[in-house]
Write a protein that holds these residues in place. Structure first.
Motif, PDB file in Angstrom:
ATOM      1  N   ASP A  41       1.713  28.275 -22.045  1.00 25.86           N
ATOM      2  CA  ASP A  41       1.127  29.036 -20.949  1.00 25.86           C
ATOM      3  C   ASP A  41       0.987  30.486 -21.427  1.00 25.86           C
ATOM      4  OD1 ASP A  41       0.478  30.450 -18.674  1.00 25.86           O
ATOM      5  OD2 ASP A  41       2.218  29.781 -17.521  1.00 25.86           O
ATOM      6  N   PRO A  42      -0.246  31.014 -21.477  1.00 23.64           N
ATOM      7  CA  PRO A  42      -0.415  32.403 -21.933  1.00 23.64           C
ATOM      8  C   PRO A  42       0.470  33.388 -21.166  1.00 23.64           C
ATOM      9  CG  PRO A  42      -2.557  31.351 -21.682  1.00 23.64           C
ATOM     10  CD  PRO A  42      -1.530  30.387 -21.144  1.00 23.64           C
ATOM     11  N   ALA A  43       0.690  33.124 -19.866  1.00 19.84           N
ATOM     12  CA  ALA A  43       1.512  34.023 -19.056  1.00 19.84           C
ATOM     13  C   ALA A  43       2.980  33.997 -19.486  1.00 19.84           C
ATOM     14  CB  ALA A  43       1.395  33.652 -17.580  1.00 19.84           C
ATOM     15  N   GLY A  44       3.385  32.932 -20.192  1.00 22.35           N
ATOM     16  CA  GLY A  44       4.765  32.809 -20.638  1.00 22.35           C
ATOM     17  C   GLY A  44       5.013  33.350 -22.033  1.00 22.35           C
ATOM     18  N   LEU A  45       3.971  33.894 -22.653  1.00 23.12           N
ATOM     19  CA  LEU A  45       4.121  34.444 -24.007  1.00 23.12           C
ATOM     20  C   LEU A  45       4.486  35.923 -23.920  1.00 23.12           C
ATOM     21  CD1 LEU A  45       1.017  32.836 -25.763  1.00 23.12           C
ATOM     22  CD2 LEU A  45       3.402  32.082 -25.858  1.00 23.12           C
ATOM     23  N   ASP A  46       5.477  36.333 -24.689  1.00 18.70           N
ATOM     24  CA  ASP A  46       5.893  37.738 -24.735  1.00 18.70           C
ATOM     25  C   ASP A  46       5.369  38.370 -26.014  1.00 18.70           C
ATOM     26  OD1 ASP A  46       7.455  37.696 -22.375  1.00 18.70           O
ATOM     27  OD2 ASP A  46       9.077  36.711 -23.468  1.00 18.70           O
ATOM     28  N   GLU A  47       4.574  39.450 -25.868  1.00 16.12           N
ATOM     29  CA  GLU A  47       4.080  40.129 -27.060  1.00 16.12           C
ATOM     30  C   GLU A  47       5.227  40.897 -27.702  1.00 16.12           C
ATOM     31  OE1 GLU A  47       0.450  42.861 -28.830  1.00 16.12           O
ATOM     32  OE2 GLU A  47       0.463  42.390 -26.694  1.00 16.12           O
ATOM     33  N   LEU A  48       5.504  40.571 -28.960  1.00 16.78           N
ATOM     34  CA  LEU A  48       6.599  41.205 -29.695  1.00 16.78           C
ATOM     35  C   LEU A  48       6.151  42.513 -30.342  1.00 16.78           C
ATOM     36  CD1 LEU A  48       8.119  38.094 -31.500  1.00 16.78           C
ATOM     37  CD2 LEU A  48       9.157  39.402 -29.640  1.00 16.78           C
ATOM     38  N   PHE A  49       5.001  42.472 -31.010  1.00 13.34           N
ATOM     39  CA  PHE A  49       4.502  43.632 -31.749  1.00 13.34           C
ATOM     40  C   PHE A  49       3.098  43.333 -32.257  1.00 13.34           C
ATOM     41  CE2 PHE A  49       7.347  41.108 -34.510  1.00 13.34           C
ATOM     42  CZ  PHE A  49       6.442  40.636 -35.446  1.00 13.34           C
ATOM     43  N   GLU A  50       2.468  44.350 -32.833  1.00  9.44           N
ATOM     44  CA  GLU A  50       1.168  44.174 -33.488  1.00  9.44           C
ATOM     45  C   GLU A  50       1.304  44.607 -34.941  1.00  9.44           C
ATOM     46  OE1 GLU A  50      -3.202  44.913 -32.039  1.00  9.44           O
ATOM     47  OE2 GLU A  50      -2.463  46.769 -32.916  1.00  9.44           O
ATOM     48  N   VAL A  51       0.763  43.802 -35.825  1.00 11.59           N
ATOM     49  CA  VAL A  51       0.736  44.110 -37.255  1.00 11.59           C
ATOM     50  C   VAL A  51      -0.672  44.578 -37.603  1.00 11.59           C
ATOM     51  CG1 VAL A  51       0.799  43.061 -39.552  1.00 11.59           C
ATOM     52  CG2 VAL A  51       2.577  42.512 -37.877  1.00 11.59           C
ATOM     53  N   ARG A  52      -0.759  45.677 -38.324  1.00  7.16           N
ATOM     54  CA  ARG A  52      -2.053  46.170 -38.812  1.00  7.16           C
ATOM     55  C   ARG A  52      -1.955  46.327 -40.322  1.00  7.16           C
ATOM     56  NH1 ARG A  52      -4.928  50.067 -34.631  1.00  7.16           N
ATOM     57  NH2 ARG A  52      -4.439  48.939 -32.727  1.00  7.16           N
ATOM     58  N   THR A  53      -2.750  45.536 -41.036  1.00  8.62           N
ATOM     59  CA  THR A  53      -2.681  45.565 -42.498  1.00  8.62           C
ATOM     60  C   THR A  53      -3.986  45.047 -43.090  1.00  8.62           C
ATOM     61  OG1 THR A  53      -1.292  44.931 -44.398  1.00  8.62           O
ATOM     62  CG2 THR A  53      -1.646  43.254 -42.709  1.00  8.62           C
ATOM     63  N   GLN A  54      -4.103  45.097 -44.402  1.00  7.37           N
ATOM     64  CA  GLN A  54      -5.268  44.562 -45.114  1.00  7.37           C
ATOM     65  C   GLN A  54      -5.429  43.081 -44.775  1.00  7.37           C
ATOM     66  OE1 GLN A  54      -7.759  45.710 -47.256  1.00  7.37           O
ATOM     67  NE2 GLN A  54      -8.495  43.614 -47.377  1.00  7.37           N
ATOM     68  N   ALA A  55      -6.641  42.671 -44.445  1.00  6.83           N
ATOM     69  CA  ALA A  55      -6.926  41.268 -44.118  1.00  6.83           C
ATOM     70  C   ALA A  55      -7.001  40.437 -45.397  1.00  6.83           C
ATOM     71  CB  ALA A  55      -8.219  41.159 -43.329  1.00  6.83           C
ATOM     72  N   HIS A  56      -6.288  39.321 -45.409  1.00  5.53           N
ATOM     73  CA  HIS A  56      -6.252  38.417 -46.557  1.00  5.53           C
ATOM     74  C   HIS A  56      -7.626  37.795 -46.787  1.00  5.53           C
ATOM     75  CE1 HIS A  56      -4.530  35.638 -49.414  1.00  5.53           C
ATOM     76  NE2 HIS A  56      -5.036  34.615 -48.753  1.00  5.53           N
ATOM     77  N   GLY A  57      -8.092  37.839 -48.041  1.00  2.00           N
ATOM     78  CA  GLY A  57      -9.369  37.216 -48.390  1.00  2.00           C
ATOM     79  C   GLY A  57     -10.589  37.981 -47.923  1.00  2.00           C
ATOM     80  N   GLU A  58     -10.392  39.208 -47.471  1.00  2.91           N
ATOM     81  CA  GLU A  58     -11.496  40.044 -46.993  1.00  2.91           C
ATOM     82  C   GLU A  58     -11.688  41.221 -47.948  1.00  2.91           C
ATOM     83  OE1 GLU A  58     -13.516  39.785 -44.232  1.00  2.91           O
ATOM     84  OE2 GLU A  58     -12.669  37.828 -43.731  1.00  2.91           O
ATOM     85  N   PRO A  59     -12.853  41.887 -47.885  1.00  3.52           N
ATOM     86  CA  PRO A  59     -13.088  43.044 -48.755  1.00  3.52           C
ATOM     87  C   PRO A  59     -12.009  44.118 -48.560  1.00  3.52           C
ATOM     88  CG  PRO A  59     -15.109  42.422 -47.604  1.00  3.52           C
ATOM     89  CD  PRO A  59     -14.000  41.599 -47.018  1.00  3.52           C
ATOM     90  N   ASP A  60     -11.740  44.848 -49.639  1.00  2.94           N
ATOM     91  CA  ASP A  60     -10.746  45.915 -49.591  1.00  2.94           C
ATOM     92  C   ASP A  60     -11.086  46.877 -48.465  1.00  2.94           C
ATOM     93  OD1 ASP A  60      -8.376  46.732 -50.752  1.00  2.94           O
ATOM     94  OD2 ASP A  60      -9.354  48.309 -51.919  1.00  2.94           O
ATOM     95  N   GLY A  61     -10.099  47.217 -47.646  1.00  2.00           N
ATOM     96  CA  GLY A  61     -10.315  48.121 -46.531  1.00  2.00           C
ATOM     97  C   GLY A  61     -10.554  47.418 -45.211  1.00  2.00           C
ATOM     98  N   ARG A  62     -10.823  46.098 -45.246  1.00  2.00           N
ATOM     99  CA  ARG A  62     -10.991  45.338 -43.990  1.00  2.00           C
ATOM    100  C   ARG A  62      -9.602  45.033 -43.456  1.00  2.00           C
ATOM    101  NH1 ARG A  62     -14.994  41.401 -41.662  1.00  2.00           N
ATOM    102  NH2 ARG A  62     -14.521  41.676 -39.464  1.00  2.00           N
TER     103      ARG A  62
END
Length: 134
Positions: free
Chosen positions: A60-81
């Motif tokens: 249930d989406p309402a039962g999910l607790d957001e822990l944190f957000e990760v922001r980093t280089q995307a795997h398999g994507e161009p540098d900087g994405r």
């Protein structure tokens, strides 16, 4: 030109100080169950949908607790994405099972970080810092 970040959601299912990760068929990179947020969908709705699609869990989406957000280089994507990954903690007694797009399930700790792309390594570090996994 700067590419827009990839907005994704993932589910952290933690049991016995390990977190569930998956590998795609024919691949050996561990990643969090999750994926892109569709138009009109909240991050929690995307996490629940992807958990169902990848590991056969009904959450249930309402039962999910957001822990944190990760922001980093995307795997398999161009540098900087970049990837912006919202990570939600899931609680369920149901047993996950790999779907057609998932080759295998893995219960991992920080010892498995070398098998993960940058976002996965960041998630393991953050879950460990929160005292949730070894």
């Amino acid at each position: 030109m700067t590419l827009p970040p990839l907005s994704v959601s993932a589910v952290a299912l933690v049991r016995e100080r390990r977190v569930l990760m998956v590998t795609a068929r024919g691949r050996d990179v561990y990643y969090m169950p999750g994926g892109k947020i569709d138009a009109g969908e909240t991050a929690a709705e995307a996490a629940a949908r992807e958990a169902h699609e990848e590991v056969s869990l009904t959450l249930d989406p309402a039962g999910l607790d957001e822990l944190f957000e990760v922001r980093t280089q995307a795997h398999g994507e161009p540098d900087g994405r970049m990837v912006h990954m919202a990570v939600f903690r899931a609680e369920t007694d149901a047993d996950p099972a790999p779907s057609a797009e998932v080759g295998a399930l893995h219960w991992v700790t920080t010892a498995d970080a070398d098998r993960c792309p940058p976002a996965g390594r960041a998630v393991l570090a953050r879950l460990s810092a929160l005292g949730l996994i070894d």
